[in-house]
Design an enzyme around this catalytic site. Sequence first.
Site, PDB file in Angstrom:
ATOM      1  N   ASP A  98       0.960  -1.232   0.160  1.00  0.00           N
ATOM      2  CA  ASP A  98      -0.033   0.165   0.154  1.00  0.00           C
ATOM      3  C   ASP A  98       1.051   1.223  -0.053  1.00  0.00           C
ATOM      4  O   ASP A  98       1.761   1.153   0.824  1.00  0.00           O
ATOM      5  CB  ASP A  98      -0.829   0.022   1.419  1.00  0.00           C
ATOM      6  N   HIS A 154       4.664  -7.586  -0.462  1.00  0.00           N
ATOM      7  CA  HIS A 154       4.856  -8.712  -0.870  1.00  0.00           C
ATOM      8  C   HIS A 154       5.364  -8.628  -2.393  1.00  0.00           C
ATOM      9  O   HIS A 154       5.745  -7.785  -3.159  1.00  0.00           O
ATOM     10  CB  HIS A 154       2.966  -8.891  -1.374  1.00  0.00           C
ATOM     11  N   SER A 255       7.567   3.751   5.386  1.00  0.00           N
ATOM     12  CA  SER A 255       8.689   4.295   4.520  1.00  0.00           C
ATOM     13  C   SER A 255       8.560   4.040   3.058  1.00  0.00           C
ATOM     14  O   SER A 255       7.650   4.519   2.750  1.00  0.00           O
ATOM     15  CB  SER A 255      10.232   3.250   4.999  1.00  0.00           C
TER      16      SER A 255
END
Length: 295
Positions: A98, A154, A255
């Site tokens: 995200d 991922h 980050s």
Amino acid sequence: MTVRGLIAALTQQENLNFLLTNRIPRAALTRFMGWFSRIENPVVRDMSIACWRLFSELDLSEARKTSFKSLHDCFVRELRPGLRPVDPDPAVVVSPCDAIIGAHGRIEETELFQIKGAPYSLLDLLGDPALVEQHRNGRFITLRLMSSMYHRFHAPHDFRIERVTFVHGDVWNVNPIALKRVERLFCRNERAVIQTRLATGEALTLVPVAAILVASLRLHFLDLTLNAQSRGPTVFPCDTSVRKGDELGWFEHGSTIIVLAPDHFEFCDNVVDSARIKAGQPLMRRPAARTVRTS
């Protein structure tokens, strides 16, 4: 004006924002936060999460758990199953996390940029001339995770992880204000260079970059947590195959991940400056299948 509105107004003042988030003992504060966030005390946990909500749009409605042992447990929360479906098209490289989409485009020879007018070099970022050549004139995209976002990342495609290089460094903030003021910021901060190769032989490289309060990176496939105690550069040879969507690890707060791809990859239509993207959504598209000879 609400408390959150007042805080937002103050932090939007660039000079104040930069002063509060950078002109402080960055490394010491980051180490303290790493210790503090793991305190398993209900009062500390609840007050910390309440404070976090004041400074961000924290939404825990997608979390798999409804209660957390500590602030850290909340930071690295899992989501309920099925909330981040992965685009099944084998030609599509998906977002690993995200994020908010930052600088992206073509790498000019070996130069890319953190924001418009602020270039940096692949060699400074990667530290490996051979890997630089694999991405010369390629594509790059910068994905910035906000503190309130889902912090796990991922695999963006099926690939084989060949090597991870951990580079010790600073922990500057990575928000747009700092990116305008600190030259070569991504090359100064702690980071991991995750080298992977698709079945076709094409190189796809992920570079998770640490930031203030965020100098710890969990990599499941190495069973390692890399942080300020992990002096670099340190190389971890690897030979692990993963499938698109497999969880690779997590940031301990939020980050940035920089994705480097070959020159013939194309950005998908949803890749727009400052747009929000979720893990599993289309990021780039591979054109008609090609095989790259490696040696």
